[in-house]
Design an enzyme around this catalytic site. Structure first.
Site, short mmCIF file in Angstrom:
data_model
loop_
_atom_site.label_atom_id
_atom_site.label_comp_id
_atom_site.label_asym_id
_atom_site.label_seq_id
_atom_site.Cartn_x
_atom_site.Cartn_y
_atom_site.Cartn_z
N ASP A 1 15.89 -0.31 6.89
CA ASP A 1 15.38 0.09 8.17
C ASP A 1 16.08 1.28 8.75
O ASP A 1 16.87 1.88 8.07
CB ASP A 1 15.98 -1.14 8.93
CG ASP A 1 17.69 -1.47 8.86
OD1 ASP A 1 18.18 -0.94 7.61
OD2 ASP A 1 18.00 -1.36 9.78
N ARG A 2 15.25 1.97 9.60
CA ARG A 2 15.73 3.01 10.29
C ARG A 2 16.90 3.05 10.58
O ARG A 2 17.95 4.23 10.97
CB ARG A 2 14.85 3.43 11.51
CG ARG A 2 13.38 3.99 11.09
CD ARG A 2 12.51 4.25 12.14
NE ARG A 2 11.32 4.73 11.69
CZ ARG A 2 10.21 4.91 12.67
NH1 ARG A 2 10.45 4.91 13.78
NH2 ARG A 2 8.86 5.15 12.07
#
Length: 201
Positions: free
Chosen positions: A80-81
């Site tokens: 995920d970012r």
């Protein structure tokens, strides 16, 4: 993969018409290498969080009796970012251990434990690579490359660069960098236990 009836390929044309491919999960947050290029040495709290997650992922491999043998920042990926979900990729050099050891034929030199170049590895070989990564996360310096380029076996104490690192964590990393595998932490459990003491403190 192409249908079973097309394998093995009978001609180059068959191969080109339906070549094999690998579908991989998209790692939106990039790699640990990307993060270190972006931020340089990490703040202690971020280091502790990531170090724990990386070690936890490695411990799952070791529980399955697999040594990775190619741990490096490029192979530590973020799903995920926000970089909350850590995954270890590229098991191309990984080996199943038989009797606690594995015979090695390929590896990346930049993070490989000294015994790997002699063709034998175990979980402590991955712990050496992991310790190299931890040292670099905190200092920006790869201690293994320092050894290779300087010709010196001794690596500067991590606290000489980062006095904010708790002594227990600094000692654990330095032990992980021991040339003699028997002096390193014997399992990821020891590393997880030490890291967990300092998380969110």
């Amino acid at each position: 993969m192409p249908p079973d009836e097309k394998l093995p390929y009978k001609s180059l044309e068959d191969y080109l018409s339906e070549p094999p491919y690998v579908v991989m999960e998209f790692m939106e947050g990039g790699s640990l290498r990307d993060l270190m290029r972006e931020k340089g040495p990490l703040e202690l709290n971020e280091f502790l969080r990531l170090a724990y997650s990386i070690t936890l992922a490695l411990s799952e491999l070791h529980k399955a009796n697999i040594v990775h043998l190619d741990l490096k920042p490029e192979n530590i990926l973020f799903k995920d970012r926000e970089r909350r979900i850590v995954k270890i990729g590229d098991l191309g050099a990984a080996k199943i251990m038989v009797g606690g050891k594995s015979y090695v034929s390929q590896f990346s030199i930049a993070y490989a434990a000294p015994e790997v170049s002699k063709g034998i590895a175990d979980v402590r070989s991955d712990i050496y690579s992991l310790s190299c990564i931890f040292y670099e996360m905190l200092t920006g310096i790869n201690p293994h490359i320092h050894r290779l380029s300087s010709g010196q076996a001794v690596v500067p104490l991590i606290t000489s660069y980062r006095p904010d690192v708790p002594p227990e964590i600094a000692s654990l990393i330095m032990r992980g960098l021991e040339l003699n595998p028997s002096l390193r932490p014997s399992s990821t459990n020891e590393i997880l236990a030490a890291l967990s003491k300092f998380m969110n403190s």
